[in-house]
Design an enzyme around this catalytic site. Structure first.
Site, short mmCIF file in Angstrom:
data_model
loop_
_atom_site.label_atom_id
_atom_site.label_comp_id
_atom_site.label_asym_id
_atom_site.label_seq_id
_atom_site.Cartn_x
_atom_site.Cartn_y
_atom_site.Cartn_z
N GLY A 45 62.53 79.46 23.01
CA GLY A 45 62.43 80.23 24.25
C GLY A 45 62.17 81.71 24.00
O GLY A 45 61.36 82.33 24.69
N ARG A 330 68.28 63.50 5.04
CA ARG A 330 69.62 63.50 5.61
C ARG A 330 70.12 62.12 6.02
O ARG A 330 71.28 61.79 5.79
CB ARG A 330 69.62 64.40 6.83
C1 FAD Z 1 74.82 74.83 12.34
C2 FAD Z 1 73.35 74.57 12.40
C3 FAD Z 1 72.54 74.91 11.32
C4 FAD Z 1 71.17 74.67 11.35
N1 FAD Z 1 70.41 75.02 10.27
C5 FAD Z 1 69.07 74.83 10.33
C6 FAD Z 1 68.24 75.25 9.25
O1 FAD Z 1 68.70 75.80 8.26
N2 FAD Z 1 66.91 75.05 9.36
C7 FAD Z 1 66.35 74.47 10.45
O2 FAD Z 1 65.14 74.35 10.51
N3 FAD Z 1 67.12 74.07 11.49
C8 FAD Z 1 68.46 74.24 11.46
N4 FAD Z 1 69.23 73.84 12.51
C9 FAD Z 1 68.58 73.32 13.72
C10 FAD Z 1 68.03 74.46 14.54
O3 FAD Z 1 68.86 75.57 14.45
C11 FAD Z 1 67.87 74.13 16.00
O4 FAD Z 1 67.28 72.89 16.17
C12 FAD Z 1 67.01 75.16 16.71
O5 FAD Z 1 67.46 76.45 16.41
C13 FAD Z 1 66.97 74.94 18.19
O6 FAD Z 1 66.29 76.00 18.79
P1 FAD Z 1 65.94 75.94 20.33
O7 FAD Z 1 65.26 77.22 20.64
O8 FAD Z 1 65.24 74.69 20.65
O9 FAD Z 1 67.35 75.85 21.08
P2 FAD Z 1 68.64 76.80 21.06
O10 FAD Z 1 68.61 77.83 20.03
O11 FAD Z 1 69.82 75.89 21.12
O12 FAD Z 1 68.55 77.58 22.44
C14 FAD Z 1 68.83 76.99 23.65
C15 FAD Z 1 68.73 78.05 24.71
O13 FAD Z 1 68.76 77.45 25.98
C16 FAD Z 1 69.71 78.07 26.82
N5 FAD Z 1 70.19 77.05 27.75
C17 FAD Z 1 70.67 75.82 27.48
N6 FAD Z 1 70.93 75.17 28.63
C18 FAD Z 1 70.61 76.02 29.64
C19 FAD Z 1 70.64 75.92 31.04
N7 FAD Z 1 71.03 74.82 31.67
N8 FAD Z 1 70.25 77.00 31.77
C20 FAD Z 1 69.83 78.15 31.16
N9 FAD Z 1 69.75 78.27 29.82
C21 FAD Z 1 70.14 77.21 29.08
C22 FAD Z 1 70.74 78.61 25.88
O14 FAD Z 1 71.40 79.69 26.50
C23 FAD Z 1 69.87 79.06 24.72
O15 FAD Z 1 69.35 80.33 24.99
C24 FAD Z 1 70.61 74.07 12.48
C25 FAD Z 1 71.40 73.73 13.56
C26 FAD Z 1 72.76 73.96 13.52
C27 FAD Z 1 73.59 73.55 14.70
#
Ligand code: FAD
Ligand code: FES
Lengths: 638, 253
Positions: A45, A330
């Site tokens: 996002g 994994r």
């Molecule tokens: C502990 C951990 C370690 C990780 N390490 C790695 C790594 O080393 N390498 C790798 O590639 N991946 C890693 N991952 C996976 C990776 O971090 C995530 O898959 C990725 O960052 C997800 O990004 P995203 O932007 O899709 O979602 P997110 O970063 O989860 O963002 C979600 C966003 O949506 C918003 N949101 C959610 N619901 C709503 C709603 N209803 N209304 C308004 N806003 C909402 C939240 O506020 C947030 O801003 C890791 C994950 C975890 C949990």
């Protein structure tokens, strides 16, 4: 429902370039006429909102945290993949593509994965330009490490805080656009419904989490970047706020949900220690670069780990998978740990963990080097467990970590609702049935920086000149009413049990029946127990406080309500898929050596579920997966 | 061994209400619980009795998102150095302890409810210039500019800031200098940040002042409270950068 993946034709290396040329464009003057809603400020996002605003669109951006910088991407530790081949060790776009399709157990779309591998190199360039302090060697060039499922070093990292640094990069780009007036940022706002008009996504309904007001927002397109849903298991490595609500409400408005049963259980997490526990902390996969996984050969061995001599230890990953050793993907590593524990070889008081040992690494590289590489992880481990991992091996066990499933999208990242795009972990796209380490950050940023800016035009160009819809439209009133009714319903139950208690119970069912391994009998049982528990939820839930204020219990209850429904769909999907692949392991379908046994003839498809109403079963739509480049084989890491 | 404690928690209905301490006794506290899990337990008990739960910010519970922000017995994030509230464990406390829990107290961080405060002023400081102006797609190859390891490590140390606000809460002047200096340091050390270097510092400092953060009088409380152990040398660097920016703008005007 028609699933048109819109994969461009032509050779795989040319598809994306060709597509970029073929998509309709929106000229700069017209871009200003479009309002785009971006939900979520994680890597997907944050990068999407910033890049779209840079192009001239008016962006409204939402997140549930108090600041866009706190999206859960911040917690990613290990690294991000890119086919830069800076190490000269034989990496290439094609190899990253191949590893990812194979790692996903041949259940992803080739064209998407190839594009992801191509874009990976641009991501690193962009991030460095933003000031992301990646690890460097003494010559000042970027350093790499290895991650599971690969035999090359292509993972870029910033100590154990890669996600933080990448997210702060995207957040800084977003902040710049906010200051330029191109993005209106709405923190502490939760999207509670999607608004459609004539079948097109035209806006969202949010709740202001500070004062409870329900607000409509209209736009020409909605981009969901709301992350993954493995908090359905209650205990996971995700942040407490991670939820499925935005995706789920979109599903109920017509967006197909694909492969919900594909969830990733990460092999190296802290084991469960008691009932009070609210999360399971991840110990980055990068630790498997140098740590060795083992259990005692003798089940009854009660000695402390350091007292057990080499020849009485079973380094079972190295034994079973000599080629990849501790760096198998994994799903394979997790299942192997589960098997050792199920067979009685587990360690720790409850015998539910295995050792991850750094003694050799410390001997080989010295404590200082180990500390420089993994210091923050070791410290985190020490804090939580009160044990010193420099002296004793860590004790680890698999935990829910990532959702490969998510809303179905086509090559343009558009869902089955026109105008609704889905990016990052929230979509189902690139990882098939198992994601390789360091590939989620890559995908989130590829989607946001480099895919959506091109593909969204194709949709918007069509609506040029058409009437604008604003929030006075009846659909917005309906949406507001539906949201208000739902909140009132939850608040009026006034029972005795908290949302947290129900969540914990649901999580236990999901973990036991639809977790690391699944069986028809257990799944069938879960299809009865989940609705039963949900009924109790709607008759015995208690929420204190009101809807007109900051109310964290109410927020939680709404999310748990959606997890109940998602949980049921996951079980249905797992039951439908009579094969084992990647993270989906059906006990009935395994090879002699306990490896996952796919059934390509019957299940080489993405399962896209379509909502059919409160009282009807969802319909299954199939997107057949065709493999022209990667040969379908039984995965082998031996 | 589980134990019992007394909590004195700041309760405040909203920004517009006055707050007060409310006392709670909590039994069966396990030493393995994290501090926030202890509060979860209290909240479940409150909710089951139909009483309003205590609101507090939190998300990752791994010390990285910067959401958690409790002032525990007079110290931001409690007694352990280099540790966020969510990483603090109850083994740090014992039977019979009385624990005071308050929100961050600083004029620019108004209380939203109970222990939740509004830290959007930090976002506005970053919006003022805490970035490098590079549009998507404009980047050169990542290895085009080598950056010595020492330099890049130094930039990383500063970039590790999680934006929690403990530095402000710890400072009697409610100064945000440590926060601002961390970002200024990161971007002024890296060559990519050089073109906007002096403009950046002057804009960020100016918004910091507008938001009502106080001056730095070198108390060093911020450094001691920082869960990521960001060093106060960054503040000296910020001051130097700021002076140069003033000199430069004097000459160019
Ligand atoms: C502990 C951990 C370690 C990780 N390490 C790695 C790594 O080393 N390498 C790798 O590639 N991946 C890693 N991952 C996976 C990776 O971090 C995530 O898959 C990725 O960052 C997800 O990004 P995203 O932007 O899709 O979602 P997110 O970063 O989860 O963002 C979600 C966003 O949506 C918003 N949101 C959610 N619901 C709503 C709603 N209803 N209304 C308004 N806003 C909402 C939240 O506020 C947030 O801003 C890791 C994950 C975890 C949990
Ligand atoms: S909850 Fe994220 S730092 Fe404490």
């Amino acid at each position: 429902m028609e699933l048109n993946s819109k994969i461009p034709d032509g050779p795989i290396e040319k598809k994306w370039d060709k597509h970029k040329f073929d998509v309709k464009l929106v000229n700069p003057a017209n871009k200003r006429k479009f309002n785009i809603i971006v939900v979520g400020t994680g890597l997907a996002g944050g990068s999407a909102a910033a890049s779209l605003a840079e192009l001239g669109y008016n962006v409204k951006c939402f997140c549930i945290q108090d600041s866009p910088r706190r999206a859960h991407s911040i917690a990613a530790q290990g690294g991000i993949n890119a086919a830069k081949n800076y190490q000269n060790d034989g990496d290439s776009v094609y190899r990253l593509f191949y590893d990812t399709v194979k790692g996903g157990d041949f259940r992803s779309r080739e064209a998407n994965v190839y594009r992801l591998a191509q874009l990976s190199v641009n991501i690193i360039d962009q991030c460095v330009a933003q000031g992301v302090p990646f690890a460097r060697d003494y010559g000042g060039l970027l350093d790499n490490r290895s991650f599971g499922g690969a035999q090359v070093s292509r993972t870029f990292y910033a100590r154990g805080q890669t996600g933080q640094q990448l997210l702060l990069g995207a957040y800084s780009a977003l902040s710049r656009q906010i200051s330029l007036g191109n993005v209106d940022m709405y923190p502490r706002h939760e999207m509670l419904d999607l608004v459609t008009v004539d079948g097109h996504a035209r806006g969202i309904i949010t709740r202001n989490l500070v004062n409870g007001s329900i607000e409509p927002h209209a736009g020409d397109a909605v981009v969901l970047c709301t992350g993954g849903y493995v908090n359905v298991f209650y205990l996971s490595t995700n942040g407490q706020g991670c939820n499925v609500t935005a995706s789920w409400r979109a599903y109920k408005n017509g967006a197909a949900f694909a492969n919900p049963c594909y969830t990733q259980i990460h092999p190296t997490c802290l084991p469960v220690s008691g009932d009070h526990q609210s999360k399971l902390t991840l110990m980055s996969e990068s630790l498997r670069n140098d740590g060795r996984v083992w259990v005692p050969k003798n089940k009854e061995d009660k000695r402390r780990p350091n007292e057990i001599p080499e020849n009485e230890r079973d380094y079972y990953l190295e034994r079973r998978y000599p080629a990849f050793g501790n760096l198998v993907p994994r799903d394979v590593a997790s299942r192997a740990a589960k098997k050792m524990c199920d067979d009685g070889f587990g360690v720790g008081a409850a015998k539910t963990s295995v050792y991850l040992d750094f003694a050799n690494a410390i001997e080989r590289m010295g404590k200082q080097t180990v500390e420089a590489k993994y210091g923050n992880l070791f410290q985190m481990y020490d804090r939580i467990t009160d044990e010193n991992p420099y002296k004793f091996p860590m004790r680890i066990y698999p935990a829910p970590h990532y959702a490969m499933g998510g809303l179905w999208v086509d090559y343009n990242l558009m869902s089955t609702v026109p105008g609704l795009f889905v990016l990052g972990e929230a979509n189902f796209s690139d990882h098939g049935a198992n994601r390789l380490g360091a590939s989620a950050l890559m995908q989130g940023l590829a989607d946001g920086y480099f895919v959506i800016p091109y593909t969204i035009c194709d949709y918007l160009a069509e609506s040029l000149g058409k009437d604008k819809i604003d929030t006075s439209h009846a659909s917005f009133k309906d949406g507001e009413k539906a949201v208000n009714d739902k909140l009132k319903k939850l608040l009026s139950i006034k029972g005795k049990r908290t949302a947290d208690e129900f969540h914990r119970k649901l999580g236990r069912i999901m973990w036991n029946r639809c977790g690391m391994s699944r069986h028809k009998d257990g799944l069938t049982e879960a299809l009865e127990s989940i609705p039963k528990l949900r009924e109790e939820f709607y008759s015995d839930l208690i929420i204190s406080g009101s809807g007109e204020e900051l109310n964290q219990s109410l927020e939680k209850a709404g999310r748990v309500a959606d997890f109940f429904e998602l949980g049921e769909l996951m079980v249905r999907d797992a039951l439908n898929r009579n094969e084992s692949c990647g993270g989906h392991f059906r006990e009935e379908y395994q090879t002699e050596n306990n490896e996952a046994m796919r059934d390509d003839e019957n299940y080489s498809y993405a399962a896209a579920w379509e909502y059919k109403g409160e009282n009807d079963a969802p319909a299954l739509n199939k997107e057949p997966l065709e493999f022209e480049h990667v040969h379908l084989v039984q995965r082998s890491y031996k | 061994m589980n134990f019992s404690i007394t909590l004195k928690i700041w309760r405040q209905k909203s920004e517009f209400d006055t707050g007060r301490f409310v006392s709670y006794n909590l039994d069966h506290v396990s030493p393995d619980m994290s501090f926030l899990e202890m509060l979860d337990t209290l909240n479940v008990q409150l909710e089951e009795k139909g009483k309003e739960t205590v609101a507090f910010d939190h998300d990752c519970r791994e010390g990285i998102c910067g959401a958690c922000s409790l002032y525990i017995n007079g110290e931001p994030h409690g007694p352990d150095r280099g540790t966020t509230t969510c990483q603090l464990h109850m083994r740090r406390f014992k039977e019979g302890d009385v624990i005071y829990i308050e929100p961050w107290r600083a004029k620019p961080f108004k209380v939203v409810k109970d222990l939740v405060v509004d830290r959007s002023s930090f976002d506005r400081i970053i919006q003022a210039g805490g970035y490098i102006s590079v549009n998507t797609g404009n980047a050169r190859d990542a290895n085009a500019i080598p950056i010595g390891k020492t330099k890049s490590d130094l930039a990383f140390d500063a970039a590790a800031c999680i934006g929690c606000g403990a530095c402000v809460a710890a400072c009697k002047n409610a100064s945000a200098m440590l926060f601002v200096s961390a970002k200024v340091t990161q971007l002024s050390i890296l060559p990519q940040g050089h073109p906007e270097r002096y403009d950046r510092v002057s804009k960020m400092v100016s918004v910091m002042d507008q938001e009502g953060f106080g001056n730095c009088t070198n108390e060093g409380e911020c450094e001691a409270a920082c869960p990521k152990e960001i060093k106060k040398e960054n503040i000296s660097r910020l001051n130097r950068e700021f002076i140069v920016s003033k000199v430069k703008s004097a000459f160019s005007s």
